[in-house]
Design an enzyme around this catalytic site. Sequence first.
Site, PDB file in Angstrom:
ATOM      1  N   SER A 292      55.360  56.584 -48.777  1.00 32.98           N
ATOM      2  CA  SER A 292      54.066  57.235 -49.762  1.00 32.98           C
ATOM      3  C   SER A 292      54.094  58.702 -49.900  1.00 32.98           C
ATOM      4  O   SER A 292      55.108  59.416 -50.440  1.00 32.98           O
ATOM      5  CB  SER A 292      52.654  56.706 -49.108  1.00 32.98           C
ATOM      6  OG  SER A 292      51.789  57.145 -50.097  1.00 32.98           O
TER       7      SER A 292
ATOM      8  N   ASP B  43      51.393  47.372 -56.372  1.00 32.51           N
ATOM      9  CA  ASP B  43      50.954  48.511 -55.462  1.00 32.51           C
ATOM     10  C   ASP B  43      49.673  49.032 -56.516  1.00 32.51           C
ATOM     11  O   ASP B  43      49.993  49.584 -57.719  1.00 32.51           O
ATOM     12  CB  ASP B  43      51.980  49.554 -55.312  1.00 32.51           C
ATOM     13  CG  ASP B  43      51.709  50.869 -54.450  1.00 32.51           C
ATOM     14  OD1 ASP B  43      50.525  51.192 -54.840  1.00 32.51           O
ATOM     15  OD2 ASP B  43      52.477  51.088 -53.900  1.00 32.51           O
TER      16      ASP B  43
ATOM     17  N   HIS C 162      51.102  48.449 -51.544  1.00 29.67           N
ATOM     18  CA  HIS C 162      51.312  49.720 -50.771  1.00 29.67           C
ATOM     19  C   HIS C 162      51.503  49.627 -49.311  1.00 29.67           C
ATOM     20  O   HIS C 162      51.640  50.617 -48.696  1.00 29.67           O
ATOM     21  CB  HIS C 162      50.429  50.745 -51.304  1.00 29.67           C
ATOM     22  CG  HIS C 162      50.554  52.309 -51.230  1.00 29.67           C
ATOM     23  ND1 HIS C 162      51.639  52.673 -52.018  1.00 29.67           N
ATOM     24  CD2 HIS C 162      50.126  53.081 -50.170  1.00 29.67           C
ATOM     25  CE1 HIS C 162      51.817  54.108 -51.656  1.00 29.67           C
ATOM     26  NE2 HIS C 162      51.047  54.221 -50.624  1.00 29.67           N
TER      27      HIS C 162
END
EC number: 3.1.2.12
Length: 279
Positions: free
Chosen positions: A148, A224, A257
């Site tokens: 991320s 995600d 995610h």
Amino acid sequence: MTIETVSETKCFGGNQGVYKHESTSTGTPMTFAVYQPEHREGEKLPVLWWLSGLTCTHENAMIKCHYHKACAEHGVIFICPDTSPRGEGVPDDEAYDFGQGAGFYVNATQAPWSQHFQMRRYIEEELPALVAENFDVDMDRQSISGHSMGGHGALTVSLRNPDRFRSTSAFSPIVSPMNCPWGEKALSNYLGDDRDAWREYDACALIEDGARIDHLLVEQGRADNFLDDELKTWLLEDAVREAGMNAKIVMQEGYDHSYFFVSTFIAEHVKWHAERLKA
């Protein structure tokens, strides 16, 4: 440079340690985790740096990533820095996506952030020197990865230092902070309103401006919930294609995610890096 041992625990024959030191970059204490596989005394091992995402400390990947077995099998040291300076007197923000826990791996130039938020210098200069002095690391064999915001960090650190890393990977990275709400908020506050100053912290812009790296692997889940608004993986696909870079971008069906996604594929990434670290 002096480090304090916070904890050390045996894991898959090696040692999972947590360490603390006074940082000259951030002006604060900084904590980081190092996993060292079992090895002969004096033997130098290759290293895989891991940069974590928003809200994370050194601990998130250490507990949730499940890299230990793969690193033990392939003889790779795994290092997890913190994501920002912390502590009394360090500025913060109420939102999860800015301030402490959200350093974005930049050298801030704007007050009040500039005094402590010098994470680029910390990751690129100070911590590697500290690690080289205190651990059995072969600094000629380094790779980098992250998740991320940390995926953004891994991509940009590598693109700015192409001769340092043999391979680069990322899970669910923010590929273009200049073109998403997370990035625009962070970069404008840390760096000011001059968008040209943002380009060295944007992987797609760096590639557009001529930066190149070999051996890039990106893993992204199609489920995600941040994909469309924040991550925008297709921008990186366009950038590497136009640049003719050697990159593999994998879209995984059904994955989100979370670290459940990361832990599913981390062993494959460790093996992939190890093959290039030992070539």
